[in-house]
Design an enzyme around this catalytic site. Structure first.
Site, mmCIF file in Angstrom:
data_model
loop_
_atom_site.group_PDB
_atom_site.id
_atom_site.type_symbol
_atom_site.label_atom_id
_atom_site.label_comp_id
_atom_site.label_asym_id
_atom_site.label_seq_id
_atom_site.Cartn_x
_atom_site.Cartn_y
_atom_site.Cartn_z
ATOM 1 N N PHE A 1 -5.594 1.315 -16.518
ATOM 2 C CA PHE A 1 -5.364 0.326 -15.464
ATOM 3 C C PHE A 1 -6.386 -0.800 -15.628
ATOM 4 O O PHE A 1 -7.565 -0.532 -15.897
ATOM 5 C CB PHE A 1 -5.518 1.025 -14.110
ATOM 6 C CG PHE A 1 -5.077 0.193 -12.942
ATOM 7 C CD1 PHE A 1 -3.739 0.136 -12.590
ATOM 8 C CD2 PHE A 1 -5.987 -0.516 -12.193
ATOM 9 C CE1 PHE A 1 -3.322 -0.631 -11.504
ATOM 10 C CE2 PHE A 1 -5.583 -1.282 -11.104
ATOM 11 C CZ PHE A 1 -4.239 -1.340 -10.767
ATOM 12 N N ASP B 1 -10.536 8.896 -13.433
ATOM 13 C CA ASP B 1 -9.914 8.217 -12.309
ATOM 14 C C ASP B 1 -8.694 9.039 -11.874
ATOM 15 O O ASP B 1 -7.757 9.233 -12.659
ATOM 16 C CB ASP B 1 -9.498 6.803 -12.734
ATOM 17 C CG ASP B 1 -9.009 5.960 -11.568
ATOM 18 O OD1 ASP B 1 -8.452 6.540 -10.604
ATOM 19 O OD2 ASP B 1 -9.161 4.734 -11.619
ATOM 20 N N TYR C 1 -4.932 4.962 -0.867
ATOM 21 C CA TYR C 1 -3.694 4.385 -0.315
ATOM 22 C C TYR C 1 -2.431 4.739 -1.088
ATOM 23 O O TYR C 1 -1.354 4.303 -0.740
ATOM 24 C CB TYR C 1 -3.814 2.858 -0.195
ATOM 25 C CG TYR C 1 -4.257 2.144 -1.458
ATOM 26 C CD1 TYR C 1 -3.365 1.905 -2.485
ATOM 27 C CD2 TYR C 1 -5.567 1.713 -1.608
ATOM 28 C CE1 TYR C 1 -3.762 1.259 -3.632
ATOM 29 C CE2 TYR C 1 -5.988 1.066 -2.759
ATOM 30 C CZ TYR C 1 -5.080 0.834 -3.774
ATOM 31 O OH TYR C 1 -5.485 0.205 -4.917
ATOM 32 N N LYS C 2 -2.571 5.521 -2.185
ATOM 33 C CA LYS C 2 -1.366 5.874 -2.950
ATOM 34 C C LYS C 2 -0.773 7.156 -2.357
ATOM 35 O O LYS C 2 -0.288 7.132 -1.244
ATOM 36 C CB LYS C 2 -1.742 5.978 -4.438
ATOM 37 C CG LYS C 2 -2.069 4.585 -4.986
ATOM 38 C CD LYS C 2 -2.589 4.562 -6.387
ATOM 39 C CE LYS C 2 -2.781 3.098 -6.807
ATOM 40 N NZ LYS C 2 -3.614 2.956 -7.988
ATOM 41 N N ARG D 1 9.262 1.334 -12.629
ATOM 42 C CA ARG D 1 8.445 2.494 -12.289
ATOM 43 C C ARG D 1 8.943 3.108 -10.982
ATOM 44 O O ARG D 1 9.108 2.406 -9.985
ATOM 45 C CB ARG D 1 7.004 2.000 -12.126
ATOM 46 C CG ARG D 1 5.962 2.970 -12.535
ATOM 47 C CD ARG D 1 4.590 2.324 -12.467
ATOM 48 N NE ARG D 1 4.228 1.982 -11.093
ATOM 49 C CZ ARG D 1 2.988 2.008 -10.633
ATOM 50 N NH1 ARG D 1 1.993 2.347 -11.411
ATOM 51 N NH2 ARG D 1 2.726 1.676 -9.387
HETATM 52 C C1 LIG Z 1 -4.384 1.871 -8.076
HETATM 53 C C2 LIG Z 1 -5.477 2.008 -9.079
HETATM 54 C C3 LIG Z 1 -6.692 1.336 -8.914
HETATM 55 C C4 LIG Z 1 -6.897 0.413 -7.755
HETATM 56 O O1 LIG Z 1 -8.217 -0.015 -7.585
HETATM 57 P P1 LIG Z 1 -8.598 -0.816 -6.263
HETATM 58 O O2 LIG Z 1 -10.045 -1.044 -6.373
HETATM 59 O O3 LIG Z 1 -8.179 0.015 -5.100
HETATM 60 O O4 LIG Z 1 -7.809 -2.089 -6.255
HETATM 61 C C5 LIG Z 1 -7.678 1.542 -9.872
HETATM 62 N N1 LIG Z 1 -7.464 2.363 -10.932
HETATM 63 C C6 LIG Z 1 -6.294 3.010 -11.109
HETATM 64 C C7 LIG Z 1 -6.114 3.909 -12.284
HETATM 65 C C8 LIG Z 1 -5.272 2.845 -10.200
HETATM 66 O O5 LIG Z 1 -4.105 3.468 -10.379
#
Ligand SMILES: *Cc1c(COP(=O)(O)O)cnc(C)c1O
Length: 416
Positions: A138, A207, A232-233, A381
């Site tokens: 990401f 992560d 939030y996911k 997705r």
């Molecule tokens: C959704 C996601 C993020 C989001 O990071 P934020 O700091 O909340 O914007 C980071 N890393 C991964 C792998 C994600 O899926």
């Protein structure tokens, strides 16, 4: 484990009549969870991997908090529980990811926690020079890890995730990657990567944004040193919900956050001249806890009460297989390219399909009440939040997608 919540894996038959799919719902031990969530009628929401929906109780409970805690207690609230929310919710998320009590804190965003965890790890391996990352991770993970490496006087080496294990050499300080690939949903072999890293003296930062609350993660058993993830996911904490950070307990005493805010101090209200880190995971706090966000996350996490994660994972993966089976049954197999692993036990709670007109197809799906998302350049997705979806929902979405794919081919010629 409650026997009603054991992993549930019905076979998916070749012919997919409505009654077949309804029978799968009737046998679903998680079927009752859906009524806990406030979802627009008629919508098939396949985006809980980006932003989970609110629970029905959220409006009432959150209002109650605003009126009777913030409104009525005012500053007193800090002394009546708010201050401890980061660790209290950390322990609740810790139970979902296999972290022991006291190892996890809820604070800041995933991006910020990546930086804090990475710098803390690199400080423990300051004699080394390299941070290994997944080149397809990401974006925020790649950007932040590169900055953390640079700020520590080290360099990033980016490579395909499948090569991380063999690439850990004596100069590697840290291996950082996502447990589940946000684009393809491929699950990485966490324990094997940790073993390879530790054998070479390196640390691991994982992560869990796409695993927390939906896939079995045994953080303690894997031996991973640092973990972060989103609130939030699949955890449904609400837009911009605070994130979490977890540290292996036996490392914690040696670790330092790179941002020693006063809330990470051993005694913040002594207003001391010098910084002294709190003894526990609180040392990874920074500023004042975001109580509004923490409160919403606390309410959201109640939906996980009595849920066994293996049951959630089994249903989420089965829903993914059902989407594929429906496309096949409707004659649309091969009309888009599957980029997720076919094997259920190698993928997260998501199916990704590549198609040159993915953006237009996602828009057409949305017009028909099916919400997924588009990831450039060409990925459709679909996330499968097992708390909120019925098998019938996914079957319906699959039939609509199949029709769109076939119509599209007729109009535009073969796509793949
Ligand atoms: C959704 C996601 C993020 C989001 O990071 P934020 O700091 O909340 O914007 C980071 N890393 C991964 C792998 C994600 O899926």
């Amino acid at each position: 484990m409650d026997s009603a919540l054991r992993p549930f894996a019905p076979a998916i038959p070749d012919r997919l009549a409505a009654e077949t799919v309804q029978a799968m719902d009737a046998a679903d031990p998680l079927a009752d969870r859906r009524s806990l969530f406030a979802l627009p009628a008629g919508l098939v929401y396949l985006d809980g991997n980006s932003l989970g929906p609110p629970t029905v109780t959220m409006v009432e409970r959150y209002t109650d908090f605003l009126v009777n805690e913030w409104g009525a207690r005012l500053i007193g609230g800090w002394y009546e529980g708010w201050m401890a929310l980061p660790e209290r919710l950390g322990d609740r998320i810790g139970r979902l990811i296999g972290a022991p009590a006291g190892a996890t804190i809820v604070a800041d965003s995933t991006s910020i926690n990546l930086y804090k965890a990475a710098r803390a790890a690199l400080a423990l391996r300051s004699d080394r020079r390299v941070v290994l990352i997944d080149e397809a991770d990401f974006p925020t993970d790649r950007y932040v890890l590169a900055a953390a490496a640079r700020d520590a006087g080290m360099a990033v080496r980016a490579m395909p995730a499948r090569r991380l294990q063999e690439a850990v050499e004596a100069d590697v300080a840290l291996v950082a990657f996502s447990h589940v690939d946000y684009r393809t949903a491929a699950e990485r072999p966490l324990a094997a990567i940790v073993d390879a890293a530790h054998a070479a003296g390196a640390l691991v930062l994982v992560d869990l944004s796409h695993s927390a609350g939906v896939l079995p993660v045994d953080l303690a058993d894997s031996g991973a040193d640092f973990a972060v993830g989103c609130g939030y996911k699949f955890l449904n904490g609400g837009p911009g919900a605070p994130a979490f950070l977890s540290v292996r307990p036996d490392l914690l005493g040696e670790t330092r956050s790179p941002i020693p805010g006063w809330m990470a101090h051993a005694d913040p209200f002594a207003f001391a001249g010098e910084f002294e880190p709190a003894a526990g995971i609180r040392r990874f706090a920074c500023g004042t806890p975001p109580v509004l966000g923490l409160q919403a996350l606390a309410i959201a996490l109640e939906a996980f009460a009595d849920c066994a994660i293996p049951a959630l994972a089994a249903k989420a993966r089965r829903l993914g297989s059902l989407l594929l089976a429906t496309l096949a049954a409707e004659g649309a197999a091969g009309k888009a390219r599957l980029i997720s692993p076919t094997a259920e036990d190698r993928r997260g709670a998501q199916i990704s399909l590549a198609h040159p007109h993915a953006a237009a197809l996602m828009a057409a799906l949305a017009e028909r009440g099916v919400i997924g998302d588009f990831r450039p350049p060409d990925i459709m997705r679909f996330g499968f939040s097992p708390l909120i979806l019925r098998y019938e929902d996914v079957w319906r979405a699959g039939r609509i997608l199949a029709r769109l794919l076939l119509e599209h081919e007729t109009q535009a010629g073969p796509a793949v």
